[in-house]
Every structure is written in C-alpha cells, then in structure tokens.
Design a protein around this motif. Structure first.
Motif, PDB file in Angstrom:
ATOM      1  N   LEU A  26       0.840  -1.203   0.000  1.00 12.43           N
ATOM      2  CA  LEU A  26       0.000   0.000   0.000  1.00 12.43           C
ATOM      3  C   LEU A  26       0.872   1.250   0.000  1.00 12.43           C
ATOM      4  N   THR A  29       2.673   1.612  -3.376  1.00 13.03           N
ATOM      5  CA  THR A  29       1.758   2.010  -4.447  1.00 13.03           C
ATOM      6  C   THR A  29       1.316   3.457  -4.273  1.00 13.03           C
ATOM      7  N   GLU A  30       0.957   3.818  -3.030  1.00 11.92           N
ATOM      8  CA  GLU A  30       0.520   5.188  -2.775  1.00 11.92           C
ATOM      9  C   GLU A  30       1.641   6.180  -3.103  1.00 11.92           C
ATOM     10  N   TRP A  34       1.413   8.936  -5.915  1.00 13.21           N
ATOM     11  CA  TRP A  34       1.536  10.317  -5.428  1.00 13.21           C
ATOM     12  C   TRP A  34       2.614  11.062  -6.207  1.00 13.21           C
ATOM     13  N   THR A 105      -5.194  15.763  -0.450  1.00 15.28           N
ATOM     14  CA  THR A 105      -5.138  14.307  -0.656  1.00 15.28           C
ATOM     15  C   THR A 105      -6.309  13.612   0.021  1.00 15.28           C
ATOM     16  N   ILE A 128      -4.195   3.899   5.096  1.00 13.76           N
ATOM     17  CA  ILE A 128      -3.894   4.818   4.008  1.00 13.76           C
ATOM     18  C   ILE A 128      -3.516   6.189   4.579  1.00 13.76           C
ATOM     19  N   HIS A 132       0.100   7.971   3.958  1.00 16.95           N
ATOM     20  CA  HIS A 132       0.321   9.324   3.453  1.00 16.95           C
ATOM     21  C   HIS A 132       1.082  10.207   4.422  1.00 16.95           C
TER      22      HIS A 132
ATOM     23  N   HIS B  90      -7.715   6.167  -7.215  1.00 16.26           N
ATOM     24  CA  HIS B  90      -6.950   7.312  -7.706  1.00 16.26           C
ATOM     25  C   HIS B  90      -7.069   7.393  -9.218  1.00 16.26           C
TER      26      HIS B  90
END
Lengths: 273, 334
Positions: A26, A29-30, A34, A105, A128, A132, B90
């Motif tokens: 996660l 990927t984030e 981003w 975000t 999540i 972030h 997203h």
C-alpha cells in the motif's frame, strides 16, 4: 430432514487478525501514484530549494554578510541575509506538505470514496492515512535535505550554534504543522474546499513565519503574533538555535500546545465518508 | 437445507427522520445469484452496506456465514467482496497496480493476471484509472471485488451507465463468476438484469420487501389477464378492428380491444388467460390473416405494479442514502 441431505459447504480456514496485511505494498503504491502528480513533486521536493536559490541569486546583497544593517550585538551580525532566510524556508517546506498537500489528498479520497472502498477490504482504512503521513514526512525530509545541500554548495551555510535546538525545533514544528494539516484533512469533504481552506491557512502562516520579512527585517508585530503560530514558532525557534543563544522556550511550548490540542482533535473528528 | 450464507432479518435503518430500510428480510443460499431489485431510493444500497458492516443498523440482524456483521464486520472482510456504486480509485493508479494493491490485503488472493484476463482487462493493465472507459472501470471494479477470492460478492448497480453491449458482456461475466462457485448478491434497479441473471430475488420498495422468489415464480404468480397484439396488413386494419370489437362484445374471455400507441396497424387484445383461444378462431372465421400475432411477455415490471399499485419508475425518488452519514470503520468504532 435426514443427515444425508445436510450439505456442509467447505469452509476455508482464514487467519484472522489481519488489518495491516499488505501495508508495505500500500505504501509503495501510494508513493508511486503520489509522485506521478508533478505538483506534489515540485512543491514537496523542489520548491524550498528553488526559493532559496532564486532569492539568494535574484536579490542583490543576499550573499553579503550583514555588518552595517544590524547592530554588532545582534545574533545576525556577520551573517548573510540568505542564511537568515533558511529557518523560514525550512518551516515553509514542512507547512507546504502538511497544510497544502495533505488535506487535498484526504479530501480527494473522501470525495472519491477511497476510504470507504478500503473499509470493505481486510485492510484498515487508517492504513492509508498512515501511508500518506509517511510519504509526506519522508518527502519533507528529502526536500529539506536538498535545500540544505544546495544552500551549502551555493552559499555556504553557517553551522548552527545549537544544532540540537534546530533539530528539535524542526521536528516539533513538523509535529504541530502536521497536526494542523490533519485537522483540516479530518473535516474537509471536497478537494476544491480543501484547496481554498488550505490556502487561507497557509499564506497567513507563511507571512507570520517571515517568508516576506525573514529574520532581521521582520516587523516586531509580525514576530509577536508569529511566535504563537506553529510555523512562526518553528521558524523563530530554529532562528534562535541557528544563530543565537538560549532555549526558545515559548516557541517550543507553542508548538507542543498546537500538537497536543490538534492531533487528538483531528483523530476524533476524522470523517470517513 | 444448508444454512444460508447470508441472512437478513427485519433489518431497519433510518437517517434522521428518513426511513431508508423499514423491514427487510431475506436469505441467500450458497452458490446462487440473489437479486435485490427496486427503484432508486428503495433502500437496496443501504441494505447491502449494512450487510457488509459498513453502516450501523437501527434494528434487525444481518449474518454472513453465521457471523453477525454488525458486531464483527472485520470477521467477514476476507470472504466478502464488495463492489460499491461509485468508482473509488486514484485517477493515476493503473489497472494492474490497483489489482495488485488489493491482492495484498487478502490472505488468499486470486491471481491478478488471471482476473485481468477473465475481465478482458489484460490489454489495459498499464492504463491509468482516469483513462478507462465506463465499462472498463466497471470491470476493474468487479475484479477488485473478486481479488480476495471471496465466497460472497456484492455487486451494486454494476451495469448502470453502461451501453447495452457492455451490459450484456457484464452479465455474461457475472454468470462466469458464479460458475466458479461465488455466491453473488446483485443490487440492481434494472428489471431486465434481475430477470436475466437472478436465481432468486427480492423486490424492495420504500424500505420493504414486496415480493420474493425466482423471477419465473414471481411472474407466473401474477393474477389476471394476458395481452395479445395483432398486426394486420394496412388494408385489413379497419375490418380487423371491427371484428375484434364484435368479439369483445360477445366473448367473456376478451375484455378489451385498443389500438397500440404509435402504431397504425397493431391492435392490443386483452382478456383472461384464455384470450388467445378466443382470438384465433374469431380471426379464422372472419378470414382475417394477421401479419403478426404476439403475446405480450409479462415481466417483473408487472410484478412490481401488481405488488405496489404503481408503475415501475426506476429513477423516481432518487434520494438514496445521505452521503455525509458516518460509515463504520474499525477505527471509528473503537
């Protein structure tokens, strides 16, 4: 009904206690997604450096040590103006990610239903948020490291008088600014609202942190008000640590207070949908 | 009978003064495609969201594999795949990234590449979500609901916004998924979709179950008459209308004769279940050879009409659940 008619469907054995399984993926990927946003990369990583270099080379006299403009007993005596700009720029670097980037975000996630979608999976939606925070904190460090390196190469920076105070002020400033960013993130529903609200908070904070009037040229009233804001307190505390003596107690208490109040509040108020 | 895999009993959910779900009960058997059909705002989505443990019920019980999902929603996350109405990704994530990301959350995930192939997404694996067509987004959404190898998949309005071709493709896909042993809970406001796909279904209106059964049972259970539409050659229309009017007067099986809206040559003959038996001899006696005779197929729309007294208007009362209602998450509950 006889026993023969009873069919028991096969039940797959599944380990319970999931909730963070897949967090590494996660996070990766984030972070990848981003970084695809060029605005994140520019404002998060490059902006502090661009600003320092632009001001340092663009405004005449920024690289000349101050001997005439400040009294000899000033903490800035003999320091270049661009060096006095550093604490403000570092505080701004944190604020840009915490206040401009983070709330947008999360508002986007909420708007698109990402948090809701995640809560239908075994992964906790909190993951999540943590991802972030990690991404934004890491980006802050990268942006600040880049700014310091370039500043060192271009201007030569003064060694902080009290390195521990500078680091402490930076970290506590980070905590308080991210707490403020999380409070905005907690309640703002739409990305457009998040943008507007974040700007309304961000630009006054920049002003009070001395982006337009750093260190020696800051009017006293700006300094008086600024010391009670998280970004202004961070800049002033780093200023003291970098160039002066003594411990900036007030500023540290201010930053701690913002954190202690805002962080639990943002956790309490966080809206998932 | 095996224990139902999903069981909803007297479910009730309100949002302030608005009653979203009044009293809904049904049970889903393992391996079937079970439909929840109703107009927008009937409470379908609220029902499945409560079932999935995303919303707190005000009354009743919901069980998935015997687990009370209101008490312990986390216990079924691994076996329950959910496809929500709106896309929730997203813009910049690619198809394959999304699928691999979600695969990581589950103990025993499906093979992302196999799912991509099954959903015809392999050629689009590297495409970003924002660049996908509506049908591709919907297929990805289904893939994400299936990536955890669920025993039960909730598919909510999965063909809304798709063109008829994409809708048919999606239907075939749902049947393929069921063939792999997944129990499917299909939420839809399309009568045709429910009729085509569901083994059994409930029709929900204003938060209540108004009918339950297989599509065929529901349709066959309808009281009342049949309609036959007869089409004549243009020169025969006038004479046909006269003969049929006479027939309606003298034959008790024939109740009404009316021109079909928008057609000059078609006449609708309504009557009892035996109306066709009266119609054909009468046409033969008058030597009126119709160009076409068709019995009007009854559908779930007629079932809805029979149970609610209203024509089925799927888009009416498009209120749905308020979006600002706090959803339950593990964090928010603690």
């Amino acid at each position: 009904m006889t026993a023969a008619t009873v069919t028991t469907a096969p039940t797959r054995v599944r380990p319970s206690g999931a909730g963070w399984r897949g967090f590494g993926r996660l996070l990766r990927t984030e972070a990848t997604v981003w970084l695809r946003d060029s605005a994140s990369v520019f404002f998060g990583i490059l902006f502090p450096t661009v600003l320092l270099v632009g001001v340092g080379f663009g405004i005449p006299g920024m690289r000349e040590p101050m001997t005439d403009d400040v009294p000899p007993d000033s903490i800035w005596y003999g320091v270049t103006p661009i060096a006095t700009y550093l604490p403000t720029v570092l505080a701004m670097a944190v604020g840009t990610l915490a206040i401009l980037s983070l709330p947008v975000t999360f508002a986007t996630f909420r708007d698109k239903g990402v948090l809701r979608r995640l809560s239908t999976t075994p992964m906790r939606p909190q993951a999540i948020i943590v991802a972030h925070l990690v991404i934004n904190v890491a980006t802050t460090f990268v942006g600040v490291a880049l700014a310091l390196t370039v500043a060192q190469l271009a201007f030569g920076i003064v060694r902080p008088e009290q390195l521990g105070v500078v680091v402490g002020a930076f970290l506590l400033g980070m905590l308080s600014l991210f707490s403020l960013g999380m409070l905005l993130s907690a309640v703002v529903n739409k990305p457009s609202t998040a943008n507007a609200v974040a700007s309304l908070v961000y630009f006054p904070l920049l002003f009070l942190a001395g982006l337009w009037t750093p260190g020696p040229i800051m009017p006293d009233v700006v300094r008086q008000i600024g010391q009670f804001t998280p970004m202004g307190a961070a800049a002033q505390a780093m200023d003291t640590g970098w160039f002066g003596e003594g411990f900036p107690m007030l500023q540290f208490v201010v930053m701690a207070a913002w954190t202690v109040v805002l962080l639990p509040l943002s956790v309490r108020l966080f809206r998932w949908a | 009978m095996a224990e139902p895999i999903v069981e909803v009993r007297n479910l009730r959910k309100t949002y302030g003064p608005k009653v979203a779900v009044d009293d809904v009960s049904f049970a889903v058997e393992r391996g079937e495609i079970f439909g929840i059909l109703g107009p927008n705002g009937a409470g379908k989505t609220t029902t499945v969201e409560t079932l999935a443990g995303l919303r707190q019920a005000d009354g009743g019980t919901v069980r998935v594999r015997g687990v009370d999902t209101q008490r312990d929603p986390a216990a079924v996350r691994d076996v329950l795949g959910v496809q929500l109405q709106e896309a929730a990704l997203h813009d910049k994530i690619t198809v394959s990234e999304a699928l691999n990301l979600f695969a990581g959350f589950y103990a025993d995930p499906a093979d992302p590449d196999e799912l991509l192939a099954m959903l015809d997404l392999t050629p689009h694996a590297d495409r970003r979500f924002a660049k996908l067509s509506g049908g591709q987004k919907q297929r990805l959404s289904i893939a994400l609901a299936l990536i955890g190898n669920p025993e039960i998949a909730i598919l909510d309005e999965l063909t809304t916004g798709l063109d008829p071709q994409a809708r048919r493709t999606t239907w075939e896909l749902v049947e393929r998924v069921r063939a792999t042993g997944v129990t499917i809970l299909l939420v839809t406001h399309f009568m045709e979709e429910a009729e085509r796909l569901c083994d059994r279904l409930v029709i929900i209106d204003a938060g209540n179950v108004v009918a339950e059964g297989t599509p065929q049972e529901l349709i066959d259970g309808l009281e009342g008459g049949r309609t036959v539409v007869v089409r004549f050659a243009p020169q025969d229309v006038e004479r046909g209308r006269r003969e049929l009017a006479v027939l309606a007067d003298r034959d008790a099986e024939v109740e009404g004769v009316a021109p079909v809206d928008g057609s000059d040559t078609e006449i609708a003959v309504t009557g009892t279940r035996r109306v066709l038996f009266s119609l054909v001899p009468a046409l033969a006696a008058a030597d009126l050879v119709p160009d076409d005779v068709r019995t009007v197929t009854r559908s779930l729309e007629d079932v809805f009409l029979a149970h609610t007294g209203r024509a089925y208007l799927p888009g009416a009362d498009d209120a749905g659940a308020p979006t600002d209602t706090t959803l339950i998450t593990e964090g928010a509950r603690s």
